[in-house]
Enzyme design. Structure first.
Site, PDB file in Angstrom:
ATOM      1  N   ASP A 112      59.202  30.970  24.677  1.00  0.00           N
ATOM      2  CA  ASP A 112      58.722  32.241  25.233  1.00  0.00           C
ATOM      3  C   ASP A 112      59.597  32.763  26.365  1.00  0.00           C
ATOM      4  O   ASP A 112      59.203  33.678  27.069  1.00  0.00           O
ATOM      5  CB  ASP A 112      57.265  32.097  25.703  1.00  0.00           C
ATOM      6  CG  ASP A 112      57.077  30.935  26.659  1.00  0.00           C
ATOM      7  OD1 ASP A 112      58.072  30.297  27.031  1.00  0.00           O
ATOM      8  OD2 ASP A 112      55.918  30.659  27.022  1.00  0.00           O
ATOM      9  N   LYS A 163      54.306  23.338  38.607  1.00  0.00           N
ATOM     10  CA  LYS A 163      53.222  24.190  39.096  1.00  0.00           C
ATOM     11  C   LYS A 163      52.624  23.720  40.440  1.00  0.00           C
ATOM     12  O   LYS A 163      51.434  23.373  40.514  1.00  0.00           O
ATOM     13  CB  LYS A 163      52.149  24.334  38.022  1.00  0.00           C
ATOM     14  CG  LYS A 163      52.749  24.794  36.694  1.00  0.00           C
ATOM     15  CD  LYS A 163      51.820  25.441  35.741  1.00  0.00           C
ATOM     16  CE  LYS A 163      52.559  26.049  34.587  1.00  0.00           C
ATOM     17  NZ  LYS A 163      52.853  25.231  33.421  1.00  0.00           N
ATOM     18  N   ASP A 219      59.428  34.752  31.396  1.00  0.00           N
ATOM     19  CA  ASP A 219      58.591  34.034  30.438  1.00  0.00           C
ATOM     20  C   ASP A 219      57.591  35.070  29.945  1.00  0.00           C
ATOM     21  O   ASP A 219      56.745  35.532  30.720  1.00  0.00           O
ATOM     22  CB  ASP A 219      57.888  32.873  31.151  1.00  0.00           C
ATOM     23  CG  ASP A 219      56.874  32.151  30.260  1.00  0.00           C
ATOM     24  OD1 ASP A 219      56.374  32.769  29.290  1.00  0.00           O
ATOM     25  OD2 ASP A 219      56.562  30.991  30.530  1.00  0.00           O
TER      26      ASP A 219
HETATM   27  N1  GDD Z   1      55.828  21.818  19.683  1.00  0.00           N
HETATM   28  C1  GDD Z   1      55.078  22.006  20.758  1.00  0.00           C
HETATM   29  N2  GDD Z   1      53.958  21.226  20.927  1.00  0.00           N
HETATM   30  N3  GDD Z   1      55.389  22.988  21.633  1.00  0.00           N
HETATM   31  C2  GDD Z   1      54.598  23.149  22.717  1.00  0.00           C
HETATM   32  C3  GDD Z   1      53.437  22.390  22.948  1.00  0.00           C
HETATM   33  C4  GDD Z   1      53.108  21.360  21.992  1.00  0.00           C
HETATM   34  O1  GDD Z   1      52.130  20.624  22.121  1.00  0.00           O
HETATM   35  N4  GDD Z   1      52.854  22.826  24.098  1.00  0.00           N
HETATM   36  C5  GDD Z   1      53.624  23.835  24.560  1.00  0.00           C
HETATM   37  N5  GDD Z   1      54.672  24.055  23.717  1.00  0.00           N
HETATM   38  C6  GDD Z   1      55.746  25.015  23.859  1.00  0.00           C
HETATM   39  C7  GDD Z   1      55.280  26.446  24.095  1.00  0.00           C
HETATM   40  O2  GDD Z   1      55.201  27.154  22.878  1.00  0.00           O
HETATM   41  C8  GDD Z   1      56.404  27.002  24.957  1.00  0.00           C
HETATM   42  O3  GDD Z   1      57.471  27.465  24.152  1.00  0.00           O
HETATM   43  C9  GDD Z   1      56.887  25.794  25.722  1.00  0.00           C
HETATM   44  O4  GDD Z   1      56.450  24.651  25.025  1.00  0.00           O
HETATM   45  C10 GDD Z   1      56.363  25.755  27.172  1.00  0.00           C
HETATM   46  O5  GDD Z   1      54.952  25.854  27.151  1.00  0.00           O
HETATM   47  P1  GDD Z   1      54.180  26.944  28.003  1.00  0.00           P
HETATM   48  O6  GDD Z   1      52.730  26.741  27.751  1.00  0.00           O
HETATM   49  O7  GDD Z   1      54.757  28.293  27.773  1.00  0.00           O
HETATM   50  O8  GDD Z   1      54.496  26.426  29.461  1.00  0.00           O
HETATM   51  P2  GDD Z   1      54.536  27.243  30.811  1.00  0.00           P
HETATM   52  O9  GDD Z   1      55.097  28.601  30.623  1.00  0.00           O
HETATM   53  O10 GDD Z   1      53.219  27.153  31.468  1.00  0.00           O
HETATM   54  O11 GDD Z   1      55.569  26.349  31.702  1.00  0.00           O
HETATM   55  C11 GDD Z   1      56.813  25.935  31.166  1.00  0.00           C
HETATM   56  O12 GDD Z   1      57.742  27.011  31.176  1.00  0.00           O
HETATM   57  C12 GDD Z   1      58.102  27.517  32.501  1.00  0.00           C
HETATM   58  C13 GDD Z   1      59.146  28.596  32.292  1.00  0.00           C
HETATM   59  O13 GDD Z   1      58.614  29.626  31.566  1.00  0.00           O
HETATM   60  C14 GDD Z   1      57.356  24.762  32.020  1.00  0.00           C
HETATM   61  O14 GDD Z   1      58.491  24.272  31.367  1.00  0.00           O
HETATM   62  C15 GDD Z   1      57.707  25.219  33.446  1.00  0.00           C
HETATM   63  O15 GDD Z   1      58.325  24.151  34.157  1.00  0.00           O
HETATM   64  C16 GDD Z   1      58.674  26.391  33.372  1.00  0.00           C
HETATM   65  O16 GDD Z   1      58.965  26.876  34.699  1.00  0.00           O
HETATM   66 MG    MG Z   2      55.523  29.794  28.987  1.00  0.00          MG
END
Ligand code: GDD
Ligand code: MG
Length: 362
Positions: A112, A163, A219
């Site tokens: 994303d 976070k 994001d």
């Molecule tokens: N295959 C798989 N399986 N993918 C997953 C799973 C899972 O169980 N859970 C989450 N993802 C994928 C999501 O689709 C996304 O592409 C990515 O892993 C990160 O998950 P998010 O749910 O979007 O996390 P976030 O936005 O809260 O936080 C992450 O992204 C931030 C930057 O946008 C973390 O990596 C943070 O450290 C980072 O700053």
């Molecule tokens: Mg995200």
């Protein structure tokens, strides 16, 4: 070279769009979100992409053949039986990542995130520091919803805190990594978060480096950020490929319109609007900061601002919509209504005005 894209997760924060398809194939700037990443990876020489799939695998699997042909790349699905988080999927795909990989390197991307993907610079930086991992960093105003990073002047990461509740730094993990294949052995084959486990450990062992990301980053996993991200990518297109943007007397600022869309010459569009295939905008309509997904319609003399219009949705005539509204798939808004900052679930017909912000209509 190889890459793994994390396309699992439930995409709950991008509902109601993700009721209809996984987050990574929602169209962003008129193409499935993940294809922005696929294209950039192919451009730097990646030949094999592993899509780590969890939720809604069918919709994604159906698209893969099309992506392979369009971007001339091999795509493998690595499907989880239970969600494995952001780390577990790397371990699950170990065989694919290690096989025929003489350089012993691979990219990992959250599906994303959107930016100009400086993969070439990342490769050079990674080869220079010779440690196990490189992660891209960007600066944000509100770091609490991200992974926060503290690193020294050479980029060596001293601390990684996912976070944090308190302010530590505004430099955050952009969700784009380059790893040696040895990182896979740090991860167990079970639900596991890179951000909570692997990164803090690698930082302690001085095996994790950070590179600052030049240019824009977002994001786009939440409606507000999806709309802001659209503004940012349109500005990036303006710099890199301005002829892709639409022009005309009724177009203001950065606007991207699919050639199959039908726009009345008396409708005024922009700035920051994307209009997908087969969409219709009728006479006298006014659109700004709007994402129209495939086959949606804005009726005559309607005013639409700060809104995502889901696939096949239809906004009637003399409607006013604003305040970050998201219409799911196949929503109908009847004529002459005022809709202010709400989320409408798929297949819903709205017949009365919604004045108060923040409502979810189901
Ligand atoms: N295959 C798989 N399986 N993918 C997953 C799973 C899972 O169980 N859970 C989450 N993802 C994928 C999501 O689709 C996304 O592409 C990515 O892993 C990160 O998950 P998010 O749910 O979007 O996390 P976030 O936005 O809260 O936080 C992450 O992204 C931030 C930057 O946008 C973390 O990596 C943070 O450290 C980072 O700053
Ligand atoms: Mg995200």
């Amino acid at each position: 070279m190889k890459a793994l894209i994390l396309v699992g997760g439930f995409g709950t924060r991008l509902r109601p769009l993700t009721f209809s398809c996984p987050k990574s194939i929602v169209e962003f700037a008129n193409q499935p979100l993940v294809t922005h990443q696929i294209k950039a990876l192919v451009d730097v020489g990646v030949t094999d992409i592993i899509l780590a799939i969890g939720f809604q695998p069918k919709a994604m699997i159906e698209k893969i053949k099309q992506f392979e042909e369009e971007y001339k790349v091999r795509i493998i699905c690595s499907q989880e039986v239970e969600p494995l988080g952001t780390g577990g999927p790397l371990r699950l795909a170990k065989e694919h990542l290690v096989k025929d990989n003489p350089e012993g390197l691979f990219f990992v991307l959250n599906s994303d995130v959107i930016c100009d993907f400086p993969f070439k610079e990342m490769l050079a930086f990674h080869k220079n520091h010779q440690k196990e991992g490189t992660i891209l960093l960007t600066k944000v105003q509100d770091p609490t919803k991200y992974g926060v990073v503290v690193s020294d002047s050479n980029g060596r990461i001293e601390r990684f805190i996912e976070k944090p509740k308190q302010f530590i730094s505004d430099r955050i993990n952009a969700g784009i990594y380059l790893f040696n294949t040895s990182v896979i052995d740090r991860i167990p084959l079970e639900p596991h978060m890179l951000e909570l486990n692997t990164f803090p450990t690698m930082a302690k062992e001085a095996q994790l480096y950070s590179m600052d990301l030049p240019g824009f980053w977002m994001d786009v996993g939440q409606p507000k950020d999806f709309v802001i991200g659209t503004t940012l990518i349109l500005e990036s297109i303006r710099t890199k490929n301005p002829s892709a943007l639409s022009t005309g007397q009724n177009i203001i600022g950065n606007v991207l319109i699919d050639p199959t869309a039908k726009i009345s010459p008396t409708a005024v569009i922009g700035p920051n609007v994307t209009i997908g295939p087969d969409c219709i905008v009728e006479e006298g309509a006014r659109l700004k900061n709007v994402v129209m997904l495939k086959n949606s319609t804005v009726g005559a003399h309607s005013w639409v601002d700060n809104t995502i219009v889901g696939w096949d949705s239809k906004i009637g005539k003399w409607v006013r919509i604003e305040g970050l509204t998201v219409l799911g798939e196949d929503v109908k808004i009847k004529d002459e209504l005022f809709i202010n900052g709400c989320s409408v679930l798929p297949h819903k017909v709205i017949s009365t005005s919604i004045n108060e912000k923040g409502q979810i209509l189901m």
